[in-house]
Write a protein that holds these residues in place. Structure first.
Motif, PDB file in Angstrom:
ATOM      1  N   PHE A   1      34.037  26.476  25.778  1.00  0.00           N
ATOM      2  CA  PHE A   1      32.520  27.601  25.520  1.00  0.00           C
ATOM      3  C   PHE A   1      31.347  26.675  25.193  1.00  0.00           C
ATOM      4  O   PHE A   1      31.461  24.615  25.508  1.00  0.00           O
ATOM      5  N   PHE A   2      30.620  26.570  25.865  1.00  0.00           N
ATOM      6  CA  PHE A   2      29.423  26.110  25.574  1.00  0.00           C
ATOM      7  C   PHE A   2      28.401  26.362  25.016  1.00  0.00           C
ATOM      8  O   PHE A   2      28.464  27.722  24.332  1.00  0.00           O
ATOM      9  N   GLU A   3      27.786  25.740  24.371  1.00  0.00           N
ATOM     10  CA  GLU A   3      26.927  26.653  23.160  1.00  0.00           C
ATOM     11  C   GLU A   3      25.365  26.453  23.647  1.00  0.00           C
ATOM     12  O   GLU A   3      24.469  25.702  24.512  1.00  0.00           O
ATOM     13  N   ILE A   4      25.264  27.855  23.137  1.00  0.00           N
ATOM     14  CA  ILE A   4      24.072  28.455  23.457  1.00  0.00           C
ATOM     15  C   ILE A   4      22.721  28.014  22.224  1.00  0.00           C
ATOM     16  O   ILE A   4      23.096  28.997  21.157  1.00  0.00           O
ATOM     17  N   TYR A   5      21.751  28.001  22.766  1.00  0.00           N
ATOM     18  CA  TYR A   5      21.072  28.308  21.790  1.00  0.00           C
ATOM     19  C   TYR A   5      20.004  28.694  21.747  1.00  0.00           C
ATOM     20  O   TYR A   5      18.650  29.074  23.002  1.00  0.00           O
TER      21      TYR A   5
ATOM     22  N   PRO B   1      28.287  30.637  20.597  1.00  0.00           N
ATOM     23  CA  PRO B   1      29.169  30.526  21.626  1.00  0.00           C
ATOM     24  C   PRO B   1      29.179  31.027  22.990  1.00  0.00           C
ATOM     25  O   PRO B   1      29.273  32.486  23.116  1.00  0.00           O
ATOM     26  N   PHE B   2      29.213  30.438  24.040  1.00  0.00           N
ATOM     27  CA  PHE B   2      29.363  31.044  25.182  1.00  0.00           C
ATOM     28  C   PHE B   2      30.746  30.324  25.917  1.00  0.00           C
ATOM     29  O   PHE B   2      31.094  29.647  25.675  1.00  0.00           O
ATOM     30  N   TRP B   3      32.433  31.577  25.877  1.00  0.00           N
ATOM     31  CA  TRP B   3      33.166  31.481  26.365  1.00  0.00           C
ATOM     32  C   TRP B   3      33.522  31.164  27.830  1.00  0.00           C
ATOM     33  O   TRP B   3      33.399  31.948  28.210  1.00  0.00           O
ATOM     34  N   ALA B   4      32.915  30.102  28.677  1.00  0.00           N
ATOM     35  CA  ALA B   4      33.417  29.722  30.021  1.00  0.00           C
ATOM     36  C   ALA B   4      35.221  30.056  30.553  1.00  0.00           C
ATOM     37  O   ALA B   4      35.076  30.370  31.985  1.00  0.00           O
ATOM     38  N   LEU B   5      35.844  29.744  29.474  1.00  0.00           N
ATOM     39  CA  LEU B   5      37.143  29.699  30.364  1.00  0.00           C
ATOM     40  C   LEU B   5      37.914  30.257  29.006  1.00  0.00           C
ATOM     41  O   LEU B   5      37.372  29.880  28.109  1.00  0.00           O
TER      42      LEU B   5
ATOM     43  N   GLY C   1      37.280  34.193  42.451  1.00  0.00           N
ATOM     44  CA  GLY C   1      35.920  34.467  41.795  1.00  0.00           C
ATOM     45  C   GLY C   1      34.800  35.508  42.143  1.00  0.00           C
ATOM     46  O   GLY C   1      34.061  34.027  42.235  1.00  0.00           O
ATOM     47  N   ARG C   2      33.973  36.103  40.793  1.00  0.00           N
ATOM     48  CA  ARG C   2      32.926  35.861  41.438  1.00  0.00           C
ATOM     49  C   ARG C   2      31.837  34.863  41.080  1.00  0.00           C
ATOM     50  O   ARG C   2      32.473  34.778  39.295  1.00  0.00           O
ATOM     51  N   ASN C   3      30.503  35.217  40.836  1.00  0.00           N
ATOM     52  CA  ASN C   3      29.577  33.957  40.204  1.00  0.00           C
ATOM     53  C   ASN C   3      29.966  34.366  38.944  1.00  0.00           C
ATOM     54  O   ASN C   3      29.623  35.286  38.263  1.00  0.00           O
ATOM     55  N   GLY C   4      29.793  33.099  38.055  1.00  0.00           N
ATOM     56  CA  GLY C   4      29.962  32.969  36.897  1.00  0.00           C
ATOM     57  C   GLY C   4      31.572  33.280  35.895  1.00  0.00           C
ATOM     58  O   GLY C   4      31.648  32.970  35.220  1.00  0.00           O
ATOM     59  N   ALA C   5      32.689  32.752  36.957  1.00  0.00           N
ATOM     60  CA  ALA C   5      33.939  34.112  36.704  1.00  0.00           C
ATOM     61  C   ALA C   5      34.536  32.367  35.605  1.00  0.00           C
ATOM     62  O   ALA C   5      35.192  32.648  35.095  1.00  0.00           O
ATOM     63  N   GLY C   6      34.137  30.753  36.520  1.00  0.00           N
ATOM     64  CA  GLY C   6      34.557  30.086  35.284  1.00  0.00           C
ATOM     65  C   GLY C   6      35.116  29.341  36.268  1.00  0.00           C
ATOM     66  O   GLY C   6      36.070  27.851  35.789  1.00  0.00           O
ATOM     67  N   LYS C   7      34.921  29.256  37.783  1.00  0.00           N
ATOM     68  CA  LYS C   7      35.641  28.637  38.176  1.00  0.00           C
ATOM     69  C   LYS C   7      34.981  27.069  38.392  1.00  0.00           C
ATOM     70  O   LYS C   7      36.475  25.934  38.457  1.00  0.00           O
ATOM     71  N   SER C   8      34.534  26.593  38.160  1.00  0.00           N
ATOM     72  CA  SER C   8      33.725  25.637  38.483  1.00  0.00           C
ATOM     73  C   SER C   8      34.322  24.564  37.064  1.00  0.00           C
ATOM     74  O   SER C   8      34.536  23.881  37.266  1.00  0.00           O
ATOM     75  N   THR C   9      33.943  25.408  36.033  1.00  0.00           N
ATOM     76  CA  THR C   9      33.477  24.853  34.986  1.00  0.00           C
ATOM     77  C   THR C   9      35.898  24.888  34.797  1.00  0.00           C
ATOM     78  O   THR C   9      35.777  23.563  34.113  1.00  0.00           O
ATOM     79  N   LEU C  10      36.270  25.532  35.254  1.00  0.00           N
ATOM     80  CA  LEU C  10      38.402  24.895  35.524  1.00  0.00           C
ATOM     81  C   LEU C  10      38.507  24.319  36.477  1.00  0.00           C
ATOM     82  O   LEU C  10      38.784  22.582  35.277  1.00  0.00           O
TER      83      LEU C  10
ATOM     84  N   SER D   1      37.004  28.959  46.169  1.00  0.00           N
ATOM     85  CA  SER D   1      35.964  29.030  47.743  1.00  0.00           C
ATOM     86  C   SER D   1      35.640  31.013  47.185  1.00  0.00           C
ATOM     87  O   SER D   1      36.552  31.533  46.849  1.00  0.00           O
ATOM     88  N   HIS D   2      34.754  31.038  47.323  1.00  0.00           N
ATOM     89  CA  HIS D   2      34.057  32.575  47.620  1.00  0.00           C
ATOM     90  C   HIS D   2      35.308  33.304  49.320  1.00  0.00           C
ATOM     91  O   HIS D   2      34.529  34.281  49.111  1.00  0.00           O
ATOM     92  N   ASP D   3      35.559  32.616  50.134  1.00  0.00           N
ATOM     93  CA  ASP D   3      35.283  32.082  51.177  1.00  0.00           C
ATOM     94  C   ASP D   3      37.087  32.584  51.535  1.00  0.00           C
ATOM     95  O   ASP D   3      38.230  32.257  51.258  1.00  0.00           O
TER      96      ASP D   3
HETATM   97  N1  LIG Z   1      26.606  23.812  30.765  1.00  0.00           N
HETATM   98  C1  LIG Z   1      26.008  25.248  30.178  1.00  0.00           C
HETATM   99  N2  LIG Z   1      25.719  25.285  29.442  1.00  0.00           N
HETATM  100  C2  LIG Z   1      25.948  26.777  28.920  1.00  0.00           C
HETATM  101  N3  LIG Z   1      26.748  27.823  30.623  1.00  0.00           N
HETATM  102  C3  LIG Z   1      27.198  27.561  31.701  1.00  0.00           C
HETATM  103  C4  LIG Z   1      27.118  26.240  31.737  1.00  0.00           C
HETATM  104  N4  LIG Z   1      27.923  25.700  32.855  1.00  0.00           N
HETATM  105  C5  LIG Z   1      27.879  27.294  32.653  1.00  0.00           C
HETATM  106  N5  LIG Z   1      28.271  28.038  31.768  1.00  0.00           N
HETATM  107  C6  LIG Z   1      28.655  29.246  32.404  1.00  0.00           C
HETATM  108  O1  LIG Z   1      29.961  29.418  32.053  1.00  0.00           O
HETATM  109  C7  LIG Z   1      30.415  30.389  32.981  1.00  0.00           C
HETATM  110  C8  LIG Z   1      30.958  30.523  34.295  1.00  0.00           C
HETATM  111  O2  LIG Z   1      30.361  29.299  35.426  1.00  0.00           O
HETATM  112  P1  LIG Z   1      30.966  28.567  36.716  1.00  0.00           P
HETATM  113  O3  LIG Z   1      29.839  27.649  37.207  1.00  0.00           O
HETATM  114  O4  LIG Z   1      32.492  28.083  35.929  1.00  0.00           O
HETATM  115  O5  LIG Z   1      31.712  29.602  36.937  1.00  0.00           O
HETATM  116  P2  LIG Z   1      31.606  29.982  38.871  1.00  0.00           P
HETATM  117  O6  LIG Z   1      32.993  30.334  38.996  1.00  0.00           O
HETATM  118  O7  LIG Z   1      32.572  28.495  39.736  1.00  0.00           O
HETATM  119  O8  LIG Z   1      30.590  30.214  39.537  1.00  0.00           O
HETATM  120  P3  LIG Z   1      29.756  30.614  40.978  1.00  0.00           P
HETATM  121  O9  LIG Z   1      30.762  30.876  41.791  1.00  0.00           O
HETATM  122  O10 LIG Z   1      28.980  31.440  40.598  1.00  0.00           O
HETATM  123  O11 LIG Z   1      30.346  28.774  40.798  1.00  0.00           O
HETATM  124  C9  LIG Z   1      28.680  30.743  34.028  1.00  0.00           C
HETATM  125  O12 LIG Z   1      28.360  32.391  33.397  1.00  0.00           O
HETATM  126  C10 LIG Z   1      28.019  29.672  33.673  1.00  0.00           C
HETATM  127  O13 LIG Z   1      26.203  30.612  33.618  1.00  0.00           O
END
Ligand SMILES: Nc1ncnc2c1ncn2[C@@H]1O[C@H](COP(=O)(O)OP(=O)(O)OP(=O)(O)O)[C@@H](O)[C@H]1O
Length: 451
Positions: free
Chosen positions: A17-21, A42-46, A63-72, A206-208
């Motif tokens: 989770f990320f801390e959202i203030y 808390p914002f649960w990215a994964l 997965g779509r934008n914001g699905a959590g791929k890069s965080t993973l 990838s989105h591709d």
């Molecule tokens: N440092 C951060 N602080 C707060 N929220 C974050 C942070 N990093 C990522 N997020 C949020 O976590 C969620 C997942 O982000 P992530 O970048 O992992 O998605 P993604 O699937 O890689 O998206 P994209 O395809 O657009 O790159 C998103 O809603 C993003 O806004």
């Protein structure tokens, strides 16, 4: 979860989770109260993500934008700590995450190569020995001696990929990096990746969907921080496309209907065109659906292999009057002329080509073998030979394509390859009516009959 003993990557119950203030000051308060009170949401990215990847697997994450791929990926590479769960990766990991994130912009390309390769575990002597190969792979010329802050995004990705390709990684983790490079470079990366994943392990965001289907042995679909599906790339990309389609269905429907109404008009009169031509060609070519394809000049220095008894000295697309073209329209007739220079006597030359999409997938191609099977041509040293292929250009999706051209000697089954030039001619399709399949085939006739 029960982890697989043979796994190279084991992701076990990861949540983040990320801390959202709501106000910047709350961040300061949070530090001051040292966790005794909570000032963030808390914002649960994964959430509870688990899977294993074995040696020899390439797993695509979509997965779509914001699905959590890069965080993973950041959690797997260790650049981000998970809130809970464990990750175990065996061996040397090389990652291409956010564009150029591993580079110091003030340092030159050369300095960054040394910095990055040493972080990835190479000694100074090992980097010295590989530097020329890394620079050749990146192919950014004298820019290698310039600060990275002066690079285009394409140059940054070239250099970053060149480094990770030369550090003997066991696991490669790539986040969308390939979408930045040009077609030549993307194809070079694809060739490298195919060789790499034959023996080692890769994770690939990838989105591709075409890239995922082409490279990966398995795919994971992420949705709202959770795994929605793990399976074959085909199954998973189908679910992803279905989800995307359902989400966007409303906006695209009217355009399709408008095109369909025009096309369905008078099927009787268009039923038997004298030449092979798509019955919709006039409508399509008068609209912004026309498949405009830019053609770049023959690249005589493209990557090549072969015995060089004969070499290809030119490849050009021509119109009906044999004028070279730098712009063609998909669905229209065109000729490809390939010129070969013989450096020794060649008996039975076979000249051929492939048209590749930006992933290096061969989408169509042909050669002269069958036509000349019973009357092989004899080419003396010093002579030139021109091979010509006249065809209807398929309709290409928007993107970069290339023609690879080749000359061999012998028969289809048994031949010596003299010169195979990868990506000798680059094409760029900028607008199109083709949105499904790898290419659009001009349709001689389409009809609706109420029966
Ligand atoms: N440092 C951060 N602080 C707060 N929220 C974050 C942070 N990093 C990522 N997020 C949020 O976590 C969620 C997942 O982000 P992530 O970048 O992992 O998605 P993604 O699937 O890689 O998206 P994209 O395809 O657009 O790159 C998103 O809603 C993003 O806004």
């Amino acid at each position: 979860m029960c982890s697989d003993a043979g796994a190279v990557i084991n992701v076990d119950g990861i949540s983040k989770f990320f801390e959202i203030y709501s106000k910047p000051s709350h961040r300061l308060w949070q530090m001051a109260f040292r966790g005794r009170r909570c000032f963030y949401e808390p914002f649960w990215a994964l959430r509870d993500v688990s899977f294993d990847v074995r040696r020899g697997e390439c797993v695509g994450i979509i997965g779509r934008n914001g699905a959590g791929k890069s965080t993973l990926l950041q959690v797997i590479t260790g650049t981000l700590a998970p809130s809970s769960g464990n990750v175990d990766v065996k061996g040397r990991v090389a990652a291409l995450l956010e564009l150029g994130s591993g580079f110091n912009p003030e340092f030159t390309g050369r300095e960054n190569v040394y910095l990055n390769a040493s972080i990835l575990g190479l000694t100074r002597e090992e980097i010295d020995a590989r530097f020329d190969d890394i620079a050749a792979f990146a192919d950014i010329g004298d820019f290698i001696e310039q600060p990275v802050k002066s690079y285009s995004s394409g140059m940054v990705v070239r250099l970053a990929f060149a480094v990770v390709a030369h550090v003997d990684a066991d696991v490669l983790i790539i986040d969308e990096a390939l979408s930045v490079g040009d077609a030549f470079f993307t194809q070079k990366c694809m060739r490298f990746l195919r060789r790499f994943i034959a023996e080692r392990t890769a994770l690939f965001v990838s989105h591709d969907t075409a890239a995922v289907n082409s490279l990966c042995s398995r795919a994971i679909l992420m949705e709202n921080g959770r795994i929605k599906q793990i399976g074959s790339p085909k199954e998973v990309t189908e679910t992803y496309l279905k989800d995307m389609y359902e989400a966007h269905q409303g906006s695209s429907a009217p355009t399709d209907e408008a095109a369909g109404a025009e096309v369905a008009g008078d099927t009787e009169s268009a039923a038997a065109p004298e030449e092979f031509r798509d019955m919709r060609a006039d409508f399509i070519n008068a609209s912004n659906l026309r498949n405009d394809i830019q053609v770049f000049a023959f690249n005589e220095n493209s990557e090549a292999f072969g015995k060089k008894g004969a070499t290809i000295v030119d490849a050009v697309l021509l119109d009906a009057e044999n004028h070279p073209l730098n712009w063609i329209v998909g669905g229209e007739p065109v000729s490809l002329r390939i010129t070969v220079q013989a450096h020794k006597d060649i008996f039975g030359p076979i000249v051929g080509f492939f048209c590749n999409n930006r992933l290096g997938q061969q989408i169509f191609g042909d050669n002269t073998f069958l036509v000349y099977r019973d009357k092989p041509v004899f080419l003396r040293a010093g002579q030139k030979l021109s091979a010509s292929f006249s065809f209807t250009m398929p309709i290409l999706e928007v993107g970069d394509y290339s023609f690879s051209v080749a000359v061999a000697e012998g028969t289809q089954e048994e031949h010596v390859q003299h010169d195979w030039k990868h990506d000798a001619l680059l094409l760029r399709s900028t607008t199109t009516s083709c949105h499904t399949g790898m290419v659009g085939i001009p349709m001689k006739q389409i009809s609706l009959n109420v029966i």
